[in-house]
Write an enzyme that holds these catalytic residues in place. Sequence first.
Site, PDB file in Angstrom:
ATOM      1  N   ASP A  67      77.185  63.124  53.965  1.00  0.00           N
ATOM      2  CA  ASP A  67      77.805  62.543  52.772  1.00  0.00           C
ATOM      3  C   ASP A  67      76.853  62.504  51.578  1.00  0.00           C
ATOM      4  O   ASP A  67      75.649  62.764  51.716  1.00  0.00           O
ATOM      5  CB  ASP A  67      78.344  61.130  53.075  1.00  0.00           C
ATOM      6  N   ASN A 136      80.513  47.698  60.312  1.00  0.00           N
ATOM      7  CA  ASN A 136      81.967  47.666  60.503  1.00  0.00           C
ATOM      8  C   ASN A 136      82.450  48.871  61.301  1.00  0.00           C
ATOM      9  O   ASN A 136      83.644  49.128  61.387  1.00  0.00           O
ATOM     10  CB  ASN A 136      82.680  47.587  59.147  1.00  0.00           C
ATOM     11  N   HIS A 138      81.681  52.049  60.577  1.00  0.00           N
ATOM     12  CA  HIS A 138      81.859  53.292  59.819  1.00  0.00           C
ATOM     13  C   HIS A 138      80.880  54.370  60.281  1.00  0.00           C
ATOM     14  O   HIS A 138      79.784  54.086  60.757  1.00  0.00           O
ATOM     15  CB  HIS A 138      81.803  53.048  58.301  1.00  0.00           C
ATOM     16  N   GLU A 143      85.370  54.526  56.310  1.00  0.00           N
ATOM     17  CA  GLU A 143      85.455  53.074  56.502  1.00  0.00           C
ATOM     18  C   GLU A 143      86.660  52.731  57.400  1.00  0.00           C
ATOM     19  O   GLU A 143      87.545  53.569  57.596  1.00  0.00           O
ATOM     20  CB  GLU A 143      85.608  52.379  55.145  1.00  0.00           C
TER      21      GLU A 143
HETATM   22  P1  PGA Z   1      71.768  51.960  58.544  1.00  0.00           P
HETATM   23  O1  PGA Z   1      73.216  52.461  58.162  1.00  0.00           O
HETATM   24  O2  PGA Z   1      71.137  53.070  59.321  1.00  0.00           O
HETATM   25  O3  PGA Z   1      71.096  51.752  57.227  1.00  0.00           O
HETATM   26  O4  PGA Z   1      71.957  50.720  59.352  1.00  0.00           O
HETATM   27  C1  PGA Z   1      74.019  52.979  59.169  1.00  0.00           C
HETATM   28  C2  PGA Z   1      75.235  53.557  58.533  1.00  0.00           C
HETATM   29  O5  PGA Z   1      75.779  52.923  57.626  1.00  0.00           O
HETATM   30  O6  PGA Z   1      75.620  54.662  58.939  1.00  0.00           O
END
Ligand code: PGA
Length: 241
Positions: A67, A136, A138, A143
């Site tokens: 992304d 959450n 994602h 999301e």
């Molecule tokens: P993080 O994010 O590695 O900063 O915990 C994980 C994500 O949102 O994919």
Amino acid sequence: MRIYHAKDYADMSRKAANIVSAQVIMKPNCVLGLATGSTPIGLYKQLVEWFKKGDLDFSEVMTVNLDEYKGLSRENDQSYYYFMHQNLFDQVNIPVENTHLPNGMEPDSQKECKRYTELIQSLGGVDLQLLGIGHNGHIGFNEPGESFDKQVHCVDLTESTIEANKRFFASADDVPKQAYTMGIKTIMQAKKILIIASGEDKAEIVHKAFFGPITPQVPASVLQLHNDVTLVADEAALSSL
Ligand code: PGA
């Protein structure tokens, strides 16, 4: 699904880097799907270290990232382009033309999503996709509630994501409101998936995603349907299992 139990963040990073490294050694011209965020930083550090020791060669590797923020230039230190160059690309011998991210500066979403989807297909698909997991559930910028049926698409960031990211920008107005992301369908087309998680704050979502019902409300739960998924997580992230 295979689950590798790691002691802590450093151990998780090394175990996961071993899997990426095995992929590169077995298929030097493989396509790696890469991720940003705080979780993979240690993994990238480990790969750089092994490269510097002469144990890894990235000269034929191709990469596609999950992304990118829409509207951020490559020079912006919050762009994923910047992150990938800082943490990996500028430190190993991968040719820059082999590295790919969605183009955040392309204003025409439809055009950019089509370009990136076709690019992934033209490379023959992703051999190994690296993923982190959000609190959450994602994966990428998919999301909760997002359909499982999407290829690369443009998403509106949720208020909570904008709020959480505010601290990295001069003001809330500077936080991008949209992002380009591989969809769940794109992610599921990868031949192998490597998902990493660290810390107690991820324990509940790791449990839900891999042992709960498969639902768009927990995007990562779709991975239960993939036939080659490896989860590498530390003790804290596995503490709810
Ligand atoms: P993080 O994010 O590695 O900063 O915990 C994980 C994500 O949102 O994919």
